[in-house]
Design a protein around this motif. Structure first.
Motif, PDB file in Angstrom:
ATOM      1  N   GLN A   1       0.824  -1.203   0.000  1.00 12.94           N
ATOM      2  CA  GLN A   1       0.000   0.000   0.000  1.00 12.94           C
ATOM      3  C   GLN A   1       0.864   1.262   0.000  1.00 12.94           C
ATOM      4  N   ARG A   2       1.903   1.237   0.800  1.00 12.32           N
ATOM      5  CA  ARG A   2       2.812   2.395   0.842  1.00 12.32           C
ATOM      6  C   ARG A   2       3.472   2.632  -0.502  1.00 12.32           C
ATOM      7  N   HIS A   3       3.836   1.540  -1.202  1.00 11.51           N
ATOM      8  CA  HIS A   3       4.500   1.701  -2.499  1.00 11.51           C
ATOM      9  C   HIS A   3       3.532   2.252  -3.547  1.00 11.51           C
ATOM     10  N   SER A   4       2.312   1.714  -3.572  1.00 10.33           N
ATOM     11  CA  SER A   4       1.328   2.240  -4.530  1.00 10.33           C
ATOM     12  C   SER A   4       1.089   3.722  -4.278  1.00 10.33           C
ATOM     13  N   ARG A   5       0.922   4.100  -3.015  1.00  9.50           N
ATOM     14  CA  ARG A   5       0.691   5.505  -2.664  1.00  9.50           C
ATOM     15  C   ARG A   5       1.886   6.369  -3.080  1.00  9.50           C
TER      16      ARG A   5
ATOM     17  N   GLY B   1       1.289  -2.423 -11.297  1.00  7.35           N
ATOM     18  CA  GLY B   1       0.532  -2.093 -12.499  1.00  7.35           C
ATOM     19  C   GLY B   1      -0.379  -0.926 -12.231  1.00  7.35           C
ATOM     20  N   TRP B   2      -0.789  -0.261 -13.299  1.00  6.41           N
ATOM     21  CA  TRP B   2      -1.815   0.770 -13.152  1.00  6.41           C
ATOM     22  C   TRP B   2      -2.743   0.700 -14.331  1.00  6.41           C
TER      23      TRP B   2
ATOM     24  N   ALA C   1      -6.358   3.588 -11.113  1.00  3.95           N
ATOM     25  CA  ALA C   1      -5.843   3.013  -9.868  1.00  3.95           C
ATOM     26  C   ALA C   1      -4.461   2.419 -10.116  1.00  3.95           C
ATOM     27  N   THR C   2      -3.653   2.439  -9.070  1.00  4.54           N
ATOM     28  CA  THR C   2      -2.301   1.890  -9.111  1.00  4.54           C
ATOM     29  C   THR C   2      -2.222   0.737  -8.120  1.00  4.54           C
ATOM     30  N   TYR C   3      -1.612  -0.375  -8.555  1.00  2.00           N
ATOM     31  CA  TYR C   3      -1.575  -1.613  -7.789  1.00  2.00           C
ATOM     32  C   TYR C   3      -0.143  -2.047  -7.491  1.00  2.00           C
ATOM     33  N   THR C   4       0.050  -2.609  -6.324  1.00  2.00           N
ATOM     34  CA  THR C   4       1.280  -3.324  -5.973  1.00  2.00           C
ATOM     35  C   THR C   4       0.855  -4.620  -5.304  1.00  2.00           C
ATOM     36  N   ALA C   5       1.440  -5.727  -5.734  1.00  2.00           N
ATOM     37  CA  ALA C   5       1.245  -7.015  -5.058  1.00  2.00           C
ATOM     38  C   ALA C   5       2.611  -7.490  -4.617  1.00  2.00           C
ATOM     39  N   ASP C   6       2.794  -7.600  -3.304  1.00  2.00           N
ATOM     40  CA  ASP C   6       4.044  -8.133  -2.743  1.00  2.00           C
ATOM     41  C   ASP C   6       3.790  -9.566  -2.307  1.00  2.00           C
TER      42      ASP C   6
ATOM     43  N   GLU D   1       2.179 -16.007   1.079  1.00  2.00           N
ATOM     44  CA  GLU D   1       1.448 -14.821   1.517  1.00  2.00           C
ATOM     45  C   GLU D   1       1.512 -13.739   0.445  1.00  2.00           C
ATOM     46  N   ILE D   2       0.577 -12.805   0.557  1.00  2.00           N
ATOM     47  CA  ILE D   2       0.518 -11.695  -0.383  1.00  2.00           C
ATOM     48  C   ILE D   2       0.037 -10.444   0.348  1.00  2.00           C
ATOM     49  N   GLY D   3       0.516  -9.324  -0.091  1.00  2.00           N
ATOM     50  CA  GLY D   3      -0.001  -8.030   0.338  1.00  2.00           C
ATOM     51  C   GLY D   3      -0.393  -7.270  -0.905  1.00  2.00           C
ATOM     52  N   ILE D   4      -1.577  -6.707  -0.909  1.00  2.00           N
ATOM     53  CA  ILE D   4      -2.081  -6.009  -2.087  1.00  2.00           C
ATOM     54  C   ILE D   4      -2.303  -4.547  -1.738  1.00  2.00           C
ATOM     55  N   GLY D   5      -1.648  -3.681  -2.479  1.00  2.00           N
ATOM     56  CA  GLY D   5      -1.826  -2.248  -2.316  1.00  2.00           C
ATOM     57  C   GLY D   5      -2.603  -1.688  -3.492  1.00  2.00           C
ATOM     58  N   VAL D   6      -3.618  -0.901  -3.203  1.00  2.00           N
ATOM     59  CA  VAL D   6      -4.428  -0.271  -4.247  1.00  2.00           C
ATOM     60  C   VAL D   6      -4.645   1.183  -3.859  1.00  2.00           C
ATOM     61  N   VAL D   7      -4.330   2.077  -4.770  1.00  2.00           N
ATOM     62  CA  VAL D   7      -4.521   3.505  -4.539  1.00  2.00           C
ATOM     63  C   VAL D   7      -5.237   4.079  -5.749  1.00  2.00           C
ATOM     64  N   THR D   8      -6.276   4.872  -5.522  1.00  2.00           N
ATOM     65  CA  THR D   8      -6.910   5.535  -6.648  1.00  2.00           C
ATOM     66  C   THR D   8      -5.963   6.614  -7.160  1.00  2.00           C
ATOM     67  N   GLY D   9      -5.932   6.726  -8.466  1.00  2.00           N
ATOM     68  CA  GLY D   9      -4.993   7.620  -9.135  1.00  2.00           C
ATOM     69  C   GLY D   9      -3.878   6.819  -9.763  1.00  2.00           C
ATOM     70  N   VAL D  10      -3.246   7.410 -10.750  1.00  2.00           N
ATOM     71  CA  VAL D  10      -2.117   6.772 -11.436  1.00  2.00           C
ATOM     72  C   VAL D  10      -0.935   7.726 -11.390  1.00  2.00           C
ATOM     73  N   PRO D  11       0.266   7.235 -11.635  1.00  2.00           N
ATOM     74  CA  PRO D  11       1.444   8.105 -11.535  1.00  2.00           C
ATOM     75  C   PRO D  11       1.398   9.361 -12.407  1.00  2.00           C
ATOM     76  N   THR D  12       0.652   9.314 -13.491  1.00  2.00           N
ATOM     77  CA  THR D  12       0.582  10.477 -14.380  1.00  2.00           C
ATOM     78  C   THR D  12      -0.645  11.356 -14.144  1.00  2.00           C
TER      79      THR D  12
END
Length: 179
Positions: free
Chosen positions: A77-81, A120-121, A168-173, A151-162
């Motif tokens: 979540q921190r990385h996506s943000r 991904g976004w 939305a922007t996603y990170t799966a660790d 195990e998995i951690g899923i980060g989702v943040v609304t918005g994209v880097p641009t």
């Protein structure tokens, strides 16, 4: 690339996506909210749909399901943000922090461990869309179906880097720790 105990697929570097409507129709009915937009259903429900779809892919291959990890979710979540707020899209932050660095800050790493990461976004985000995109990419798919991960951690943040106001922007660790 092998870095100490860290295993990352070099071909799983990044994934940039637009709308993927065919993936939505392929979503298993058992995964509630798989076709819904992240903002429409709330982040925790959206994460649950991503996890359900990832585990459906694993089940099709006879693999055990992944458990959601609070610590990996925090790192993801921190990385996506961070990617959205600072306008970059990469596994390593502009300051050089790696997935290993981010996960270590949560206290997850001890003993023998292995990590992988998908990012991904999407401009038209859905759980089905991001999981289908990962499955269509050999490096990303390798992380989803790696037998060793537990195990998995899923980060989702609304918005994209641009554009912070779209998509939305996603990170799966992915991880496993052997004591």
């Amino acid at each position: 690339m092998l870095l100490r105990n860290l295993l990352l697929s070099t071909s799983a570097a990044a994934l940039l996506l637009g709308a993927l409507t065919p993936a939505a129709s392929a979503a298993p009915r058992a995964c509630a909210g798989a076709s819904a937009a992240a903002a429409a259903q709330g982040i925790s429900r959206h994460r649950a749909a991503v996890l359900c779809l990832v585990n459906a892919e694993r089940a099709r291959r006879g693999l055990p399901p992944l458990r959601a990890s609070r610590l990996l979710t925090t790192a993801a979540q921190r990385h996506s943000r961070d990617m959205v707020l600072r306008g970059f899209f990469a596994h390593d932050s502009p300051s050089g922090a790696t997935v290993r660095d981010r996960v270590a800050r949560t206290g997850y790493l001890h003993g023998r461990w292995s990590l992988g990461e998908n990012i991904g976004w999407m401009t038209a985000p859905s759980a089905a869309g991001i999981v289908q995109a990962w499955m269509d990419s050999p490096g990303h798919r390798a992380n989803v179906v790696k037998r060793a991960y537990r195990e998995i951690g899923i980060g989702v943040v609304t918005g994209v880097p641009t554009d912070r106001s779209a998509g939305a922007t996603y990170t799966a660790d992915f991880g496993v720790v052997r004591r």
